[in-house]
Design an enzyme around this catalytic site. Structure first.
Site, mmCIF file in Angstrom:
data_model
loop_
_atom_site.group_PDB
_atom_site.id
_atom_site.type_symbol
_atom_site.label_atom_id
_atom_site.label_comp_id
_atom_site.label_asym_id
_atom_site.label_seq_id
_atom_site.Cartn_x
_atom_site.Cartn_y
_atom_site.Cartn_z
ATOM 1 N N HIS A 64 0.844 -1.196 0.000
ATOM 2 C CA HIS A 64 0.000 0.000 0.000
ATOM 3 C C HIS A 64 0.882 1.250 0.000
ATOM 4 O O HIS A 64 1.044 1.929 1.011
ATOM 5 C CB HIS A 64 -0.947 -0.010 1.200
ATOM 6 C CG HIS A 64 -2.032 -1.029 1.069
ATOM 7 N ND1 HIS A 64 -1.975 -2.246 1.693
ATOM 8 C CD2 HIS A 64 -3.188 -1.013 0.358
ATOM 9 C CE1 HIS A 64 -3.067 -2.940 1.390
ATOM 10 N NE2 HIS A 64 -3.812 -2.218 0.572
ATOM 11 N N ASN A 65 1.411 1.541 -1.169
ATOM 12 C CA ASN A 65 2.343 2.639 -1.336
ATOM 13 C C ASN A 65 1.903 3.522 -2.507
ATOM 14 O O ASN A 65 0.814 3.345 -3.052
ATOM 15 C CB ASN A 65 3.758 2.093 -1.552
ATOM 16 C CG ASN A 65 3.784 1.016 -2.642
ATOM 17 O OD1 ASN A 65 3.106 1.130 -3.662
ATOM 18 N ND2 ASN A 65 4.554 -0.043 -2.419
ATOM 19 N N PHE A 66 2.756 4.461 -2.895
ATOM 20 C CA PHE A 66 2.381 5.395 -3.955
ATOM 21 C C PHE A 66 2.166 4.677 -5.288
ATOM 22 O O PHE A 66 1.239 5.020 -6.046
ATOM 23 C CB PHE A 66 3.459 6.473 -4.103
ATOM 24 C CG PHE A 66 3.126 7.526 -5.117
ATOM 25 C CD1 PHE A 66 2.113 8.446 -4.892
ATOM 26 C CD2 PHE A 66 3.837 7.598 -6.315
ATOM 27 C CE1 PHE A 66 1.801 9.422 -5.836
ATOM 28 C CE2 PHE A 66 3.531 8.573 -7.258
ATOM 29 C CZ PHE A 66 2.516 9.480 -7.023
ATOM 30 N N HIS A 68 1.016 1.756 -5.713
ATOM 31 C CA HIS A 68 -0.273 1.070 -5.641
ATOM 32 C C HIS A 68 -1.427 2.007 -5.989
ATOM 33 O O HIS A 68 -2.311 1.649 -6.764
ATOM 34 C CB HIS A 68 -0.476 0.493 -4.238
ATOM 35 C CG HIS A 68 -1.875 0.045 -3.958
ATOM 36 N ND1 HIS A 68 -2.430 -1.073 -4.538
ATOM 37 C CD2 HIS A 68 -2.849 0.586 -3.169
ATOM 38 C CE1 HIS A 68 -3.681 -1.219 -4.111
ATOM 39 N NE2 HIS A 68 -3.964 -0.220 -3.285
ATOM 40 N N HIS A 104 -7.704 6.759 -2.301
ATOM 41 C CA HIS A 104 -8.378 5.674 -1.579
ATOM 42 C C HIS A 104 -7.539 4.997 -0.511
ATOM 43 O O HIS A 104 -8.083 4.312 0.356
ATOM 44 C CB HIS A 104 -8.896 4.628 -2.568
ATOM 45 C CG HIS A 104 -7.878 3.595 -2.954
ATOM 46 N ND1 HIS A 104 -6.893 3.824 -3.897
ATOM 47 C CD2 HIS A 104 -7.689 2.326 -2.507
ATOM 48 C CE1 HIS A 104 -6.155 2.744 -4.021
ATOM 49 N NE2 HIS A 104 -6.604 1.820 -3.201
ATOM 50 N N ASP A 105 -6.226 5.180 -0.520
ATOM 51 C CA ASP A 105 -5.375 4.547 0.497
ATOM 52 C C ASP A 105 -4.418 5.538 1.160
ATOM 53 O O ASP A 105 -3.354 5.146 1.638
ATOM 54 C CB ASP A 105 -4.561 3.400 -0.121
ATOM 55 C CG ASP A 105 -5.253 2.051 0.015
ATOM 56 O OD1 ASP A 105 -6.132 1.914 0.885
ATOM 57 O OD2 ASP A 105 -4.917 1.126 -0.751
#
Length: 265
Positions: A64-66, A68, A104-105
């Site tokens: 869950h990083n940039f 992604h 969204h994250d």
């Protein structure tokens, strides 16, 4: 919708083999393609500056990083364009959908909702165990959108801003995995009868499916890895997620649900 090069608008896009600078440039082009620049009265440089701030909000998680969030945005864009759904949406709706994918994250800590609830983290307490991560992503998004240099929605009138906010919240909350399997059922069985193109149900479905096109990764997405203490279990799920790249095969799992003819919806 302004056409982008086929190497960008494809389910075979390789986000892991693309630099963050190029991913960022692609997202700026997507915002322009859906009519976002004209709607928001912003330049590519304005959107790029916003993306710089988004990037700064992302932690160095294995999954869950940039990269992604850019990958999810690319898949969302591709789904909209290749299914022709984009042609049935307004520029405001398309822009809200792309912004929801981008945001969204935001500030994902690398540990899932089940961990947050079982460990009684600050996020779980703040949001009363109800989609703590997704609520946090929404809150961070709107805090960011109010900052100088990031206020890309500042020229929208009150009604437009209210619509974008409602759609973004609806779509980001729909990415909670507890919603995922219900949406999988709703897509082929209910969406054709009960949802309209551009309606909240339809847009939240698209957002959830795009965000979860790697749903094969059972250790993370099942939400059942939650019999955890404050040990390394949740971190292990983040690492496990990273073992399956953002591949075209995982995206294709959701294409039967996305490739619904617009006239059926």
């Amino acid at each position: 919708v302004k056409q982008l090069p086929p190497e960008i608008c494809t389910v075979a896009f390789d986000s892991l083999g693309t630099s963050e600078a190029e991913l960022k440039s692609n997202v700026v082009q997507m915002v322009e393609s859906v009519g976002g620049l004209a709607l928001l009265k912003k330049s590519p440089a304005d959107i790029a500056a916003f993306m710089d701030s988004v990037q700064a909000k992302m932690k160095a998680n294995p999954y869950h990083n940039f990269s992604h969030i850019c990958d999810v945005t690319q898949f969302m864009y591709t789904a909209l364009v290749q299914t022709k759904i984009a042609e049935r949406l307004s520029p405001l709706q398309r822009t809200a959908l792309v912004l929801a994918a981008i945001c969204h994250d935001l500030e994902h800590p690398g540990m899932n909702n089940a961990y947050q609830v079982n460990a009684m983290t600050d996020l779980a307490l703040r949001y009363n165990d109800s989609s703590p991560l997704e609520n946090h992503h929404c809150a961070v998004a709107w805090e960011l959108l109010r900052l100088p240099g990031c206020a890309i929605l500042e020229w929208l009138d009150h009604e437009q801003l209210s619509t974008v906010r409602k759609l973004m919240i609806k779509m980001i909350l729909a990415t909670d995995m507890t919603c995922h399997f219900g949406l999988q059922v709703k897509a082929p069985l209910g969406i054709a009868r009960h949802a309209t193109i551009g309606g909240p149900t339809h847009l939240s479905l698209l957002a959830a499916l795009a965000a979860r096109r790697n749903s094969r990764i059972a250790p993370y997405v099942s939400g059942k890895s939650a019999t955890i203490s404050k040990s390394s279990s949740a971190r292990a799920t983040e690492k496990a997620s990273h073992t399956a790249p953002h591949s075209s095969s995982s995206r294709l799992l959701l294409l039967p649900l996305l490739l619904l003819h617009p006239m059926m919806l």
